[in-house]
Design a protein around this motif. Structure first.
Motif, PDB file in Angstrom:
ATOM      1  N   LEU A  78       0.832  -1.202   0.000  1.00 39.65           N
ATOM      2  CA  LEU A  78       0.000   0.000   0.000  1.00 39.65           C
ATOM      3  C   LEU A  78       0.871   1.259   0.000  1.00 39.65           C
ATOM      4  O   LEU A  78       0.572   2.234  -0.702  1.00 39.65           O
ATOM      5  N   GLY A  79       1.941   1.231   0.788  1.00 42.84           N
ATOM      6  CA  GLY A  79       2.827   2.390   0.861  1.00 42.84           C
ATOM      7  C   GLY A  79       3.440   2.743  -0.480  1.00 42.84           C
ATOM      8  O   GLY A  79       3.643   3.924  -0.784  1.00 42.84           O
ATOM      9  N   ARG A  80       3.730   1.727  -1.287  1.00 38.00           N
ATOM     10  CA  ARG A  80       4.318   1.987  -2.609  1.00 38.00           C
ATOM     11  C   ARG A  80       3.362   2.747  -3.517  1.00 38.00           C
ATOM     12  O   ARG A  80       3.796   3.412  -4.461  1.00 38.00           O
ATOM     13  N   TYR A  81       2.066   2.636  -3.256  1.00 43.09           N
ATOM     14  CA  TYR A  81       1.068   3.318  -4.087  1.00 43.09           C
ATOM     15  C   TYR A  81       0.620   4.647  -3.486  1.00 43.09           C
ATOM     16  O   TYR A  81      -0.312   5.276  -3.992  1.00 43.09           O
ATOM     17  N   SER A  82       1.279   5.076  -2.428  1.00 44.88           N
ATOM     18  CA  SER A  82       0.910   6.348  -1.795  1.00 44.88           C
ATOM     19  C   SER A  82       1.663   7.500  -2.450  1.00 44.88           C
ATOM     20  O   SER A  82       2.512   7.298  -3.328  1.00 44.88           O
ATOM     21  N   GLU A  83       1.367   8.709  -1.991  1.00 47.50           N
ATOM     22  CA  GLU A  83       2.060   9.889  -2.508  1.00 47.50           C
ATOM     23  C   GLU A  83       3.486  10.003  -1.981  1.00 47.50           C
ATOM     24  O   GLU A  83       4.268  10.821  -2.489  1.00 47.50           O
ATOM     25  N   ARG A  84       3.826   9.180  -0.989  1.00 45.11           N
ATOM     26  CA  ARG A  84       5.170   9.259  -0.392  1.00 45.11           C
ATOM     27  C   ARG A  84       5.774   7.857  -0.308  1.00 45.11           C
ATOM     28  O   ARG A  84       6.050   7.333   0.776  1.00 45.11           O
ATOM     29  N   GLY A 130      -4.150   1.189   5.130  1.00 48.77           N
ATOM     30  CA  GLY A 130      -4.207   2.306   4.192  1.00 48.77           C
ATOM     31  C   GLY A 130      -4.646   3.589   4.871  1.00 48.77           C
ATOM     32  O   GLY A 130      -4.129   4.674   4.564  1.00 48.77           O
ATOM     33  N   HIS A 131      -5.603   3.468   5.778  1.00 47.84           N
ATOM     34  CA  HIS A 131      -6.053   4.638   6.544  1.00 47.84           C
ATOM     35  C   HIS A 131      -4.894   5.216   7.348  1.00 47.84           C
ATOM     36  O   HIS A 131      -4.696   6.446   7.376  1.00 47.84           O
ATOM     37  N   GLU A 132      -4.122   4.357   8.018  1.00 40.36           N
ATOM     38  CA  GLU A 132      -2.995   4.838   8.812  1.00 40.36           C
ATOM     39  C   GLU A 132      -1.911   5.438   7.921  1.00 40.36           C
ATOM     40  O   GLU A 132      -1.278   6.441   8.286  1.00 40.36           O
ATOM     41  N   ILE A 199      -8.678   4.388   0.831  1.00 41.77           N
ATOM     42  CA  ILE A 199      -9.436   3.747  -0.258  1.00 41.77           C
ATOM     43  C   ILE A 199      -8.678   3.878  -1.572  1.00 41.77           C
ATOM     44  O   ILE A 199      -8.589   2.916  -2.354  1.00 41.77           O
ATOM     45  N   ASP A 200      -8.108   5.047  -1.828  1.00 46.47           N
ATOM     46  CA  ASP A 200      -7.310   5.233  -3.045  1.00 46.47           C
ATOM     47  C   ASP A 200      -6.162   4.230  -3.107  1.00 46.47           C
ATOM     48  O   ASP A 200      -5.922   3.599  -4.149  1.00 46.47           O
ATOM     49  N   TYR A 201      -5.445   4.076  -2.003  1.00 40.84           N
ATOM     50  CA  TYR A 201      -4.297   3.168  -1.980  1.00 40.84           C
ATOM     51  C   TYR A 201      -4.749   1.720  -2.165  1.00 40.84           C
ATOM     52  O   TYR A 201      -4.071   0.928  -2.845  1.00 40.84           O
ATOM     53  N   MET A 202      -5.882   1.365  -1.557  1.00 42.27           N
ATOM     54  CA  MET A 202      -6.410   0.012  -1.719  1.00 42.27           C
ATOM     55  C   MET A 202      -6.651  -0.316  -3.189  1.00 42.27           C
ATOM     56  O   MET A 202      -6.250  -1.377  -3.683  1.00 42.27           O
ATOM     57  N   VAL A 203      -7.330   0.585  -3.870  1.00 41.07           N
ATOM     58  CA  VAL A 203      -7.680   0.339  -5.279  1.00 41.07           C
ATOM     59  C   VAL A 203      -6.418   0.251  -6.127  1.00 41.07           C
ATOM     60  O   VAL A 203      -6.288  -0.636  -6.977  1.00 41.07           O
ATOM     61  N   ARG A 204      -5.465   1.151  -5.902  1.00 45.08           N
ATOM     62  CA  ARG A 204      -4.213   1.107  -6.668  1.00 45.08           C
ATOM     63  C   ARG A 204      -3.472  -0.201  -6.450  1.00 45.08           C
ATOM     64  O   ARG A 204      -2.777  -0.693  -7.345  1.00 45.08           O
ATOM     65  N   ALA A 205      -3.607  -0.779  -5.248  1.00 42.50           N
ATOM     66  CA  ALA A 205      -2.924  -2.032  -4.927  1.00 42.50           C
ATOM     67  C   ALA A 205      -3.719  -3.265  -5.332  1.00 42.50           C
ATOM     68  O   ALA A 205      -3.256  -4.395  -5.132  1.00 42.50           O
ATOM     69  N   GLY A 206      -4.935  -3.069  -5.888  1.00 43.47           N
ATOM     70  CA  GLY A 206      -5.712  -4.191  -6.392  1.00 43.47           C
ATOM     71  C   GLY A 206      -6.734  -4.763  -5.440  1.00 43.47           C
ATOM     72  O   GLY A 206      -7.284  -5.845  -5.691  1.00 43.47           O
ATOM     73  N   TYR A 207      -7.048  -4.067  -4.353  1.00 41.14           N
ATOM     74  CA  TYR A 207      -8.052  -4.553  -3.419  1.00 41.14           C
ATOM     75  C   TYR A 207      -9.426  -3.980  -3.755  1.00 41.14           C
ATOM     76  O   TYR A 207      -9.542  -2.859  -4.252  1.00 41.14           O
ATOM     77  N   ASN A 208     -10.451  -4.753  -3.440  1.00 39.88           N
ATOM     78  CA  ASN A 208     -11.811  -4.276  -3.617  1.00 39.88           C
ATOM     79  C   ASN A 208     -12.118  -3.249  -2.524  1.00 39.88           C
ATOM     80  O   ASN A 208     -12.026  -3.572  -1.339  1.00 39.88           O
ATOM     81  N   ALA A 248     -20.277   8.685   4.208  1.00 41.40           N
ATOM     82  CA  ALA A 248     -19.403   9.436   3.296  1.00 41.40           C
ATOM     83  C   ALA A 248     -18.451   8.496   2.577  1.00 41.40           C
ATOM     84  O   ALA A 248     -18.192   8.660   1.371  1.00 41.40           O
ATOM     85  N   ASN A 249     -17.945   7.487   3.271  1.00 38.88           N
ATOM     86  CA  ASN A 249     -17.048   6.526   2.626  1.00 38.88           C
ATOM     87  C   ASN A 249     -17.786   5.668   1.606  1.00 38.88           C
ATOM     88  O   ASN A 249     -17.253   5.358   0.534  1.00 38.88           O
ATOM     89  N   GLN A 250     -18.998   5.269   1.942  1.00 39.19           N
ATOM     90  CA  GLN A 250     -19.799   4.507   0.987  1.00 39.19           C
ATOM     91  C   GLN A 250     -20.031   5.326  -0.280  1.00 39.19           C
ATOM     92  O   GLN A 250     -19.906   4.803  -1.399  1.00 39.19           O
ATOM     93  N   ASP A 251     -20.352   6.607  -0.117  1.00 33.43           N
ATOM     94  CA  ASP A 251     -20.578   7.481  -1.273  1.00 33.43           C
ATOM     95  C   ASP A 251     -19.293   7.639  -2.088  1.00 33.43           C
ATOM     96  O   ASP A 251     -19.326   7.655  -3.324  1.00 33.43           O
ATOM     97  N   TYR A 252     -18.157   7.740  -1.399  1.00 34.03           N
ATOM     98  CA  TYR A 252     -16.881   7.921  -2.096  1.00 34.03           C
ATOM     99  C   TYR A 252     -16.556   6.696  -2.949  1.00 34.03           C
ATOM    100  O   TYR A 252     -16.128   6.827  -4.107  1.00 34.03           O
TER     101      TYR A 252
END
Length: 437
Positions: A78-84, A130-132, A199-208, A248-252
């Protein structure tokens, strides 16, 4: 404007300009008020110095290397798909029953046994981690320091607490900094931002991303069901949760990632998760008994506590933390022989938890096995510097004729706790040994 208020306003404004001015959020690119600047290198240093202390405060790392590697692999992906992605991310499982997760500056992250055992698949684990990571990439802890909420923490670290002194005031202060970082809570907006980033990092890493929705729904059920004290004192204390946040997360997820919800490329990875966590889930009942024993001990019902610890050991014979609890409870009753036996077994199973070492060191002191006491208490202080450990180690040095070392530690305790019982006792020993405070 009144003159005094005017002067204070001007001084505060000039101080903010002098010390820092503004910091840039690496995720949003927005400028944020900062009383002082923290570089990436300093951010990493803060996390690196505090991480071992926080791990110890949460009962040490859970002693399952295979599980630790699994959590590290999920988090690092997940960290590899983050902004840092350049940060030195570390992920550990701490042996705490309270459901919790935390992130320190620089990418030092942990999830508790109590939370991990409640999850059902790898996507949910990825949602937690991912949240952390989101808290780290958005520099939420650093932002708190820069705005002044944790000003003392940041200034202490950056002014030299990261030194190498093993037992002095600097080491004691490092433990206090770790506690402050662990105890600091996030704002609701920071929580929402970290939810979206995770959630962004999850999707980039291939998780539902429905794994995140499942997680939030589980949290909501805890709130609706009048959450148990461990939830309230753990995750929900530092990570405020609400129904609005869940919705809000469900909507996102629906608005940004609808294309992933039925796609086979975005998985929950249930089987790898269940395989990796089989051992920790098999011991859930044993740790429920351990927690019950802890509560009985807090109520000073020591006989029932020890009986419950023994039941926990029957359910999970190889768990070091349960042996530690049993040993310390025996010590409270003054039963040195069983305390020694249980604590020795705890250390044989896992020698990396400071309370086991300090408890056994105290037993050795009481039995006048002073060289053995020095060895255990030195290790305890390496793992978690603290006033009690420092005083006991000073006593062990004194009993083994190492007067200079004893005085150095007594002086450190007296300086750190001048009005407390340990500080007063240390002052007495300094006088008895002919030293200066």
């Amino acid at each position: 404007m009144k003159p005094l208020i005017h002067v204070v306003f001007i001084l505060t404004f000039l101080l903010s300009l002098f010390l820092g001015g503004c910091a840039v959020n690496p995720v949003t690119g927005k400028k944020e008020l900062a009383l002082f600047q923290v570089s990436t290198e300093e951010e990493i240093a803060i996390g690196q110095k505090s991480y071992p202390q926080v791990i110890q405060q949460m009962k040490g790392e859970y002693p399952d290397p295979a599980l630790g590697r699994y959590v590290q692999e999920v988090g690092a992906k997940l960290g590899r798909y983050s902004e840092r992605p350049e940060l030195p991310y570390q992920f550990k499982v701490v042996n705490d029953s309270s459901p919790n997760a935390f992130a320190l500056p620089g990418g030092y992250i942990a999830i508790s046994r109590g939370l991990l055992v409640e999850l059902e698949n790898e996507a949910q684990l990825a949602a937690v981690l991912g949240h952390e990571i989101g808290h780290v990439t958005a520099r939420h802890s650093v932002s708190g320091m820069q705005r002044g909420a944790l000003l003392g923490v940041g200034m202490a670290v950056l002014s030299g607490v990261t030194g190498q002194s093993a037992y002095g005031p600097a080491a004691q202060q490092a433990g206090q900094i770790a506690a402050q970082l662990l105890d600091s809570s996030y704002s609701r907006e920071q929580e929402r931002e970290s939810d979206r980033l995770g959630i962004d990092y999850m999707v980039r890493a291939g998780y539902n991303p429905l794994g995140s929705v499942q997680l939030q729904e589980f949290f909501y059920r805890q709130i609706e069901g009048s959450a148990e004290p461990m939830w309230l004192s753990g995750l929900f204390r530092t990570h405020p949760f609400s129904k609005e946040r869940m919705l809000a997360n469900q909507d996102y997820v629906r608005s940004q990632y609808a294309f992933t919800l039925q796609a086979s490329d975005f998985s929950f990875q249930e089987d790898p998760f269940l395989k990796a966590t089989a051992g920790i889930r098999a011991k859930k009942k044993a740790y429920e008994l351990y927690d019950a024993a802890q509560q009985l001990e807090a109520q000073n019902n020591m006989t029932a506590a020890i009986e419950t610890y023994l039941q926990a050991l029957d359910a999970a014979p190889g768990e070091a933390l349960i042996y530690t609890g049993l040993g310390l409870a025996s010590l409270r009753l003054g039963d040195l022989a069983p305390a020694r036996r249980y604590l020795q077994e705890a250390i044989r199973l896992d020698g990396n938890y400071y309370e086991s070492r300090m408890g056994l060191g105290y037993v050795y002191l009481q039995r006048n096995e002073n060289q053995a006491a020095v060895a255990e208490l030195e290790k305890a202080m390496e793992l978690m510097p603290g006033l009690q450990g420092a005083y006991l180690l000073a006593e062990a040095y004194e009993k083994t004729g190492q007067t200079t070392k004893a005085l150095e530690l007594y002086q450190a305790v007296a300086k750190a706790d001048p009005q407390g019982k340990l500080g007063q006792a240390a002052a007495g020993r300094i006088q008895a040994l002919g030293g200066r405070q």
